[in-house]
Design an enzyme around this catalytic site. Structure first.
Site, PDB file in Angstrom:
ATOM      1  N   GLY A  40      55.827 -15.826  23.504  1.00  0.00           N
ATOM      2  CA  GLY A  40      54.501 -16.432  24.231  1.00  0.00           C
ATOM      3  C   GLY A  40      55.035 -16.606  25.604  1.00  0.00           C
ATOM      4  O   GLY A  40      54.337 -16.769  26.443  1.00  0.00           O
ATOM      5  N   ASN A  41      56.239 -16.747  25.950  1.00  0.00           N
ATOM      6  CA  ASN A  41      56.847 -17.017  27.421  1.00  0.00           C
ATOM      7  C   ASN A  41      57.019 -15.749  28.081  1.00  0.00           C
ATOM      8  O   ASN A  41      57.318 -15.826  29.198  1.00  0.00           O
ATOM      9  CB  ASN A  41      58.196 -17.795  27.265  1.00  0.00           C
ATOM     10  CG  ASN A  41      58.017 -19.303  27.385  1.00  0.00           C
ATOM     11  OD1 ASN A  41      58.637 -19.970  26.437  1.00  0.00           O
ATOM     12  ND2 ASN A  41      57.449 -19.650  28.544  1.00  0.00           N
ATOM     13  N   SER A  42      57.210 -14.476  27.187  1.00  0.00           N
ATOM     14  CA  SER A  42      57.298 -13.373  27.952  1.00  0.00           C
ATOM     15  C   SER A  42      56.311 -13.067  28.950  1.00  0.00           C
ATOM     16  O   SER A  42      55.091 -13.209  28.876  1.00  0.00           O
ATOM     17  CB  SER A  42      57.147 -12.170  26.773  1.00  0.00           C
ATOM     18  OG  SER A  42      58.205 -12.357  26.004  1.00  0.00           O
ATOM     19  N   ASP A  78      60.742  -2.901  31.415  1.00  0.00           N
ATOM     20  CA  ASP A  78      59.834  -3.547  30.649  1.00  0.00           C
ATOM     21  C   ASP A  78      58.805  -4.617  31.598  1.00  0.00           C
ATOM     22  O   ASP A  78      58.796  -5.597  31.341  1.00  0.00           O
ATOM     23  CB  ASP A  78      60.513  -4.524  29.789  1.00  0.00           C
ATOM     24  CG  ASP A  78      59.792  -5.322  28.893  1.00  0.00           C
ATOM     25  OD1 ASP A  78      58.458  -4.769  28.508  1.00  0.00           O
ATOM     26  OD2 ASP A  78      59.967  -6.320  28.074  1.00  0.00           O
ATOM     27  N   GLY A 136      71.066  14.551  35.395  1.00  0.00           N
ATOM     28  CA  GLY A 136      71.284  15.349  34.288  1.00  0.00           C
ATOM     29  C   GLY A 136      72.639  15.381  33.723  1.00  0.00           C
ATOM     30  O   GLY A 136      73.143  16.353  33.267  1.00  0.00           O
ATOM     31  N   VAL A 137      73.165  13.995  33.558  1.00  0.00           N
ATOM     32  CA  VAL A 137      74.388  13.947  32.844  1.00  0.00           C
ATOM     33  C   VAL A 137      74.290  13.029  31.880  1.00  0.00           C
ATOM     34  O   VAL A 137      73.350  12.117  31.574  1.00  0.00           O
ATOM     35  CB  VAL A 137      75.545  13.858  33.849  1.00  0.00           C
ATOM     36  CG1 VAL A 137      75.756  14.639  34.995  1.00  0.00           C
ATOM     37  CG2 VAL A 137      75.289  12.313  34.325  1.00  0.00           C
ATOM     38  N   HIS A 160      55.661  -5.103  27.275  1.00  0.00           N
ATOM     39  CA  HIS A 160      55.567  -5.198  25.881  1.00  0.00           C
ATOM     40  C   HIS A 160      54.431  -6.351  25.556  1.00  0.00           C
ATOM     41  O   HIS A 160      53.895  -6.385  24.697  1.00  0.00           O
ATOM     42  CB  HIS A 160      56.804  -5.732  25.404  1.00  0.00           C
ATOM     43  CG  HIS A 160      57.550  -6.985  25.374  1.00  0.00           C
ATOM     44  ND1 HIS A 160      58.349  -7.534  26.327  1.00  0.00           N
ATOM     45  CD2 HIS A 160      56.981  -8.310  24.971  1.00  0.00           C
ATOM     46  CE1 HIS A 160      58.544  -8.660  26.299  1.00  0.00           C
ATOM     47  NE2 HIS A 160      57.615  -9.281  25.412  1.00  0.00           N
TER      48      HIS A 160
END
Length: 391
Positions: free
Chosen positions: A234-236, A157, A292-293, A127
């Site tokens: 900003g720490n991300s 992410d 596919g469940v 992000h």
């Protein structure tokens, strides 16, 4: 006779008085900690005279080791200006010209990243660089360098960048040392390093308050380290390091109602981040298993209605026709208990276990159907990569 009785009474009185004084002031002389101790409840008491546990007076060396590897990430995105429909009319253009058109003003973002390789690979959050048209890296020594997006994985992410060479010169950058998740435990001291609110490189300290946090609705695949080290906007993408300065997580999110740190921050463990990074560098994408469940959590009420011994497992609510699960004989209403011999705790755990399987491999599944256990095998399919829409 009376005299003997007086002597006896005085002796008993003095003896009782001595016993009372000793039991009150020196109970250990009587062989017990207190008058109401072990006879009522068993307690553990600390040993008198034990030296206090020494705490490191400073984490300067850990910070000094990790700080050069943490970078600031500046991103920019150009807003595409829409062409007015009247500009398609030749008469309108004749009197009013073609107009400026083109791109509108750019928007900028700010985050952090961690240099994990001397040749310029940087780990950060997806992000942070999502929808970026241009990425610039600010090193701790003051240099600003451009970077390119190598690849990303929206479901965890995570994203991998590579810093471009400076004026054609090969870069040798300060790569951080990766820690071992097997050595990480609740209560360990951690340092969060990043660029909160754009004020500059900052170090905050805390402890690991929990491991394996999931069901937060942040990512598709969640297995977070929880820490009370202050993590702010900003720490991300910044570094979560141990007391030795080794990288143990990538700072990702905070729990906050105000936008600031409330003492609950989340980081992606380095074990997951490393696996994702290596796949992105090698193939450009992250490959995960799929059958596919659609699964549902088993509540206490569901367990009682199905006659189950507990709530562990995942209730299969739907099976996609023609999917690997359908070919393997899995049906709606089955309860998935284990994948490849590893127990399934809940739907999130099921998703993680299946995603960790290699597409094309045949894996054993243990299920419960109408209170009877049975085993089947499923050939794992490939999970389609999920992409986030640009807003």
């Amino acid at each position: 006779m009376r005299r003997l009785w007086l002597i006896f009474a005085q002796t008993v009185t003095i003896g009782l008085a001595v016993l009372f004084v000793v039991s009150t002031l020196k109970p250990e002389w009587l062989g017990k900690g207190s008058l109401t101790g072990p006879s009522i409840v068993s307690l553990q008491e600390s040993v008198k005279g034990m030296p206090p546990v020494l705490v490191a007076p400073s984490y300067r060396e850990a910070a000094k080791k990790a700080l050069p590897s943490v970078v600031h990430i500046f991103t920019s995105q150009k807003i595409k200006a829409r062409r007015h429909p009247l500009l398609d009319d030749p008469a309108f253009r004749h009197f009013f010209g073609d107009g400026e058109g083109g791109d509108g003003p750019s928007t900028s973002g700010l985050g952090s990243g961690v240099i994990v390789s001397p040749n310029g690979y940087v780990l950060t959050n997806f992000h942070v660089v999502e929808a970026a048209d241009q990425i610039e890296i600010a090193l701790s020594d003051g240099r600003n360098l451009s970077a390119r997006l190598v690849g990303s994985d929206p479901e965890s992410d995570l994203a991998v960048l590579q810093i471009s060479e400076e004026h054609g010169k090969k870069l040798v950058l300060p790569a951080i040392t990766l820690g071992q998740m097997d050595d990480v435990g609740v209560g360990d001291v951690t340092l969060a390093i990043g660029n909160p609110f754009g004020v500059g490189q900052t170090v905050t300290m805390g402890i690991i308050s929990a491991l394996g946090r999931s069901h937060l609705g942040i990512n598709t695949f969640e297995n977070f380290i929880q820490t009370d080290a202050a993590i702010n906007p900003g720490n991300s993408g910044g570094a979560l390091v141990d007391s030795q300065g080794n990288l143990i997580g990538i700072n990702t999110a905070i729990y906050s109602r105000s936008g600031g740190s409330l003492g609950i921050g989340f980081a992606i463990p380095i074990s997951i981040a490393r696996n994702v990074m290596e796949q992105i560098i090698q193939t450009g994408v992250v490959t995960r298993g799929w059958i596919g469940v659609e699964a549902q959590e088993i509540t206490i009420d569901l367990a009682e209605s199905f006659g189950l011994p507990d709530t562990s497992g995942a209730l299969i609510a739907g099976v996609l026709r023609g999917s690997p699960a359908d070919a393997g004989g899995i049906k709606p209403g089955d309860i998935l208990l284990a994948v490849g011999g590893r127990p399934v705790k809940d739907p999130q755990g099921m998703l993680d276990l299946i995603a960790g399987q290699k597409p094309g491999e045949t894996v054993s599944f243990q299920l419960r159907r109408q209170n009877k256990l049975f085993d089947t095998t499923v050939k794992i399919g490939k999970r389609a990569p999920q992409r986030r829409e640009r807003e």
